[in-house]
Design an enzyme around this catalytic site. Structure first.
Site, PDB file in Angstrom:
ATOM      1  N   ASN A   1      23.883 -23.041  -7.978  1.00 20.60           N
ATOM      2  CA  ASN A   1      23.034 -22.617  -6.865  1.00 20.60           C
ATOM      3  C   ASN A   1      21.766 -21.947  -7.374  1.00 20.60           C
ATOM      4  OD1 ASN A   1      22.544 -21.853  -3.936  1.00 20.60           O
ATOM      5  ND2 ASN A   1      22.477 -19.860  -4.929  1.00 20.60           N
ATOM      6  N   GLU A   2      20.619 -22.593  -7.164  1.00 30.80           N
ATOM      7  CA  GLU A   2      19.264 -22.026  -7.268  1.00 30.80           C
ATOM      8  C   GLU A   2      18.811 -21.672  -8.673  1.00 30.80           C
ATOM      9  OE1 GLU A   2      18.654 -20.286  -2.761  1.00 30.80           O
ATOM     10  OE2 GLU A   2      18.999 -18.837  -4.373  1.00 30.80           O
ATOM     11  N   ILE A   3      19.553 -22.037  -9.705  1.00 27.20           N
ATOM     12  CA  ILE A   3      19.150 -21.571 -11.037  1.00 27.20           C
ATOM     13  C   ILE A   3      17.949 -22.343 -11.570  1.00 27.20           C
ATOM     14  CG2 ILE A   3      19.921 -21.002 -13.362  1.00 27.20           C
ATOM     15  CD1 ILE A   3      22.767 -20.923 -12.373  1.00 27.20           C
TER      16      ILE A   3
ATOM     17  N   SER B   1      20.978 -26.921  -7.048  1.00 20.53           N
ATOM     18  CA  SER B   1      20.445 -26.966  -5.686  1.00 20.53           C
ATOM     19  C   SER B   1      19.610 -25.715  -5.456  1.00 20.53           C
ATOM     20  CB  SER B   1      21.578 -27.036  -4.669  1.00 20.53           C
ATOM     21  OG  SER B   1      21.090 -27.041  -3.347  1.00 20.53           O
TER      22      SER B   1
END
Length: 853
Positions: free
Chosen positions: A431-433, A489
């Protein structure tokens, strides 16, 4: 003999430094056992979280005494199995060390055949403090790695972010909606497994090619044998059988059986068809005697992530059985800070909520856990697609060999564990990395890179690529071939340059849009900042008054009180809710009213976003808001609170996710467009009626027209000139009301206001509630003498209404049903509501003197 099991019960626990043992329940954790024994107060109440940070600083031990059942004791192989140990643990059986664990997400096994006796065995598990275990790793590494949501300061660790070292649920260390409770314990089942001769470890139904006419499958049966021998594997499903000879060697064998099913019953997501499930049973026999057997359940479907280049970028959508699916749903987080408190009924409530809210997808977000099996079984049953993250979120991670090996084994095990679930259509690395680090954009990201030297940055990024571009991708490819892997993502694509990192106007990949909320952009930006697949966006609200009072007192009911700030984990959250409320809504009369109005504000924001995304199909093909649920009672982005109560947003989402939906938008030149959006595959034709009412219910203007749209599409079906329709009437005192009928049946209806809520000229009125005759207190008709906005119904009975937080127009009929889902039931059923009350927006406003109707 057949494989047999014995679940281990009768546990006790204590701090390693203490002498007194206390009763424990397994599965469980130290925090829940301490609470049950009265050692600590309710962790969720007031600011108790702050007082319980000592728990994760010390070591704990659990002990069980057990006899071995005779059948197990006589088995030639006997294993101790832990489905989940959280997290750093050493296990001893009768004084002998049998295993050490260091990953919450893995299964741990030990051969104990030679160690146990028939009676009076003792097992001891020592859990080392995750804090004490991982603090030295920062010093060894030489610097902190970024971990934005690790609430290390609350945990008494200052800036030392240790969450990234532990293969443990990241949200345990705190998040911007959750508390910091760094747990230890036996969080999944502990048991003995005994077997002799041979056993079946795994059955995997690989779906090579599936269509409506034929399913070509390869069923892999993994057999463990104590010696070499030959037998027969018989496979059965839906009345059909297949057989194959099995020549087994000592150790682990894999027998592959080709399977063809003609005219299979396909598995469909909710709204498109039945979520049909097949049960495949594999039996291993020798001389016509069954030695071992194992069954798995799966649905037959073809699924792919379609990322085709087009005129503006590239598509991003899921194709199920050849049909493009517009994904509608939300992001799922763990349902509790203490996972073992989540019952099957709580899981069912969440998935039924998704289904009844017209959703077809949930994203299992990467800061929680690989969910319990029941979660995926329910998604399979209800036709809820699952976007599955690996458990990495908003942090950079170490790349030492021990850590990488641990991650590899974790990934392989969890992909194998979950691969038969037809609901899982995507594995996502994190997530979002990618966007947070923004390797190829020096000015992009969350500002992480500037904290490190060029040499450190090179190492950190190389470690990232090893995990998310290599290890996890290889695990999916090897163990769930054909399943799509998405590295992070949000992401545009793995381009290896600045075009890799997603942004709100990306025309490829998926988008997390947080301009509304974090950047205080106006709600109207939801109409323009639309990507190909909106995998995150959201807006906060408070839970209802009754939920707030489970953690607060009347004296705490102020935005800046210590307790209210403790239950708002996003630093600016309370200020942002108030700031947006000042922009869009009138002033609430008191704090209780503020709670209600925060929910309406959130609901209106999410309605605008969801409907903008759906109107933009097929350019946009997915909308997953943040977030579905809560892990404790808190102000958050959730659509239903910790206790499962639907906020206003959940009812709005149900309406905006309807399979066929009416929606309005306004153009810059003063046109108001009426859209029809349908996810159903058949073409739709019907009658559209558009009416302009004033708030007293007077009909000012009305038009009816025939409309038609193609299946699985969105289109503008009617437009009006706003000023022409107003014809001198005040915009703040009228509303447009659209109704779509098919063969005399109402398919959908929708209100549209021409000004913001705070500019609407609401007046006090009376809402009349009457029980529908013969309904036994389950159906109610509502009527009003003036427009009643966001009508909130409450009842004495247990249950919920079929609709709530709706607008009531004078002269427009409205009937609602009170429903309750009995334990274990698939869907809600009518129930007696008792006394019903209705309140509308006007009663919550500061300038209103209206008494409750």
């Amino acid at each position: 003999m057949r494989e047999t099991q014995q679940v281990l019960n009768n546990w006790k626990f204590k701090a390693c430094k203490d002498n007194e043992w206390l009763g424990a329940i397994v599965p469980g954790c130290v925090h829940t056992d301490l609470l049950r024994n009265g050692v600590i107060k309710d962790p969720f109440y007031a600011t108790n979280e702050h007082d319980l940070q000592w728990i994760d600083k010390i070591d704990w031990e659990y002990e069980a005494r057990f006899d071995v059942e005779e059948r197990l004791f006589n088995a030639s192989s006997l294993e101790l199995v832990f489905d989940g140990l959280d997290t750093y643990a050493d296990v001893y059986v009768n004084g002998k060390h049998v295993l050490s664990a260091d990953n919450m997400f893995r299964t741990w096994k030990a051969d104990v055949k030679s160690l146990v006796t028939a009676k009076d065995n003792v097992m001891l598990i020592k859990f080392r403090s995750p804090v004490q275990e991982d603090l030295p790793k920062i010093e060894k590494l030489g610097y902190n790695l970024p971990a934005s949501n690790d609430q290390s300061e609350l945990g008494g660790l200052g800036a030392q972010k240790i969450s990234i070292f532990a293969r443990k649920a990241p949200y345990h260390y705190g998040w911007d909606w959750g508390p910091r409770f760094v747990t230890s314990g036996i969080w999944r089942e502990a048991r003995l497994e005994g077997w002799s001769d041979s056993r079946i470890n795994d059955v995997y139904v690989r779906q090579d090619q599936v269509s409506a006419s034929e399913a070509s499958l390869t069923v892999s049966v993994e057999i463990e044998s104590e010696h070499a021998w030959s037998g027969l594997v018989r496979l059965s499903a839906d009345g059909q059988t297949w057989e194959q000879e099995a020549h087994l060697a000592e150790g682990v064998n894999v027998i592959e059986i080709p399977v063809t099913i003609e005219q299979p019953k396909l598995w469909w997501s909710r709204g498109l068809g039945d979520a049909h499930l097949y049960t495949f049973t594999a039996e291993l026999s020798k001389e016509q005697q069954t030695i071992a057997a194992k069954s798995v359940r799966t649905g037959l479907r073809s699924v792919r992530l379609v990322r085709d280049k087009d005129a503006v970028g590239a598509t991003f959508y899921f194709e199920l059985n050849g049909v493009p699916v517009f994904a509608k749903g939300a992001n799922h987080i763990p349902n509790d800070s203490f996972i073992t408190d989540v019952t099957e009924e709580r899981y069912r409530h969440e998935i039924v909520t998704a289904a009844e809210s017209n959703m077809n997808m949930l994203r299992v977000w990467g800061g929680g856990i690989y969910e319990q099996t029941i979660f995926y079984e329910l998604c399979d049953e209800y036709g809820i697609l699952v976007w599955q993250d690996f458990m990495f979120a908003c942090s950079m991670y170490p790349g030492d060999q021990a850590f990488l090996n641990n991650v590899r084994l974790e990934a392989e095990e969890n992909v194998k564990r979950l691969r038969n679930h037809p609901s899982i259509v995507l594995w996502c690395g994190n997530n979002e990395i990618d966007s947070a680090w923004a390797q190829y954009d020096e000015k992009g990201g969350w500002g992480w890179k500037k904290e490190y030297t060029q040499e450190q940055r090179a190492v950190i990024w190389a470690d990232y690529e090893t995990i998310f571009h290599d290890i996890l991708a290889e695990a999916v490819d090897a163990h769930a071939p054909g399943t799509q892997y998405w590295p992070s993502s949000p992401l545009i694509s793995l381009s290896g340059d600045i075009n890799q990192h997603a942004h709100p106007l990306s025309t490829e990949g998926d988008v997390h849009y947080w301009g509304v909320w974090h950047a205080v952009e106006p709600f109207e930006n939801y109409n323009v900042k639309i990507g190909r697949f909106m995998s995150e966006y959201g807006f906060q609200s408070f839970p209802e008054y009754d939920t707030v009072m489970t953690f607060a007192t009347e004296q705490d009911l102020a935005l800046d009180s210590k307790v209210m700030r403790a239950h708002q984990k996003n630093g600016d959250g309370n200020r942002l809710i108030k700031e947006y409320m000042d922009i869009y809504m009138s002033e609430p009369k008191d704090f209780s009213a503020f709670l209600y109005m925060s929910q309406v504000l959130q609901a209106e924001a999410m309605k605008m976003a969801i409907e903008a995304h759906r109107r933009s199909m097929p350019y946009c093909m997915g909308t997953l808001y943040w977030q579905m649920n809560d892990c404790w009672p808190v102000a958050s982005w959730a659509g239903m609170d910790y206790y499962g109560k639907w906020k206003a947003m959940q009812y709005y989402a149900k309406r905006s996710f309807a399979d066929t939906m009416l929606s309005f938008d306004k153009t810059d030149d003063g046109k108001v467009n009426v859209h029809i959006v349908t996810d159903l595959l058949a073409p739709l034709s019907g009658d559209l009626r558009l009416t302009l009412y004033d708030f007293a219910g007077a009909l000012i203007k009305q038009v009816s027209t025939k409309v038609a749209v193609a299946g699985n599409s969105a289109a503008v079906v009617f437009s009006i000139d706003e000023q022409e329709w107003l014809a001198g009437h005040e915009a703040g005192n009228v509303l447009l009301y659209a109704e779509l009928e098919q063969e005399g049946q109402l398919v959908d209806s929708k209100e549209h206001y021409l000004v913001k809520a705070k500019e609407q000229k609401l007046t006090a009125g009376t809402i009349h509630i009457s029980e529908v005759e013969g309904s036994n207190g389950t159906l109610f008709s509502l009527a009003t003498d003036v427009l009643a906005k966001q009508v909130w119904l409450t009842a004495e009975g247990e249950g919920m209404f079929s609709d709530n937080f709706f607008d009531l127009i004078p002269g427009v009929a409205k009937t609602v049903e009170f429903r309750l889902r009995e334990s274990g039931e698939r869907m809600s059923k009518p129930a007696a509501a008792g006394k019903v009350q209705a309140r509308s927006m006007i009663e919550f406003l500061a300038e209103s003197k209206v008494e409750q109707a």
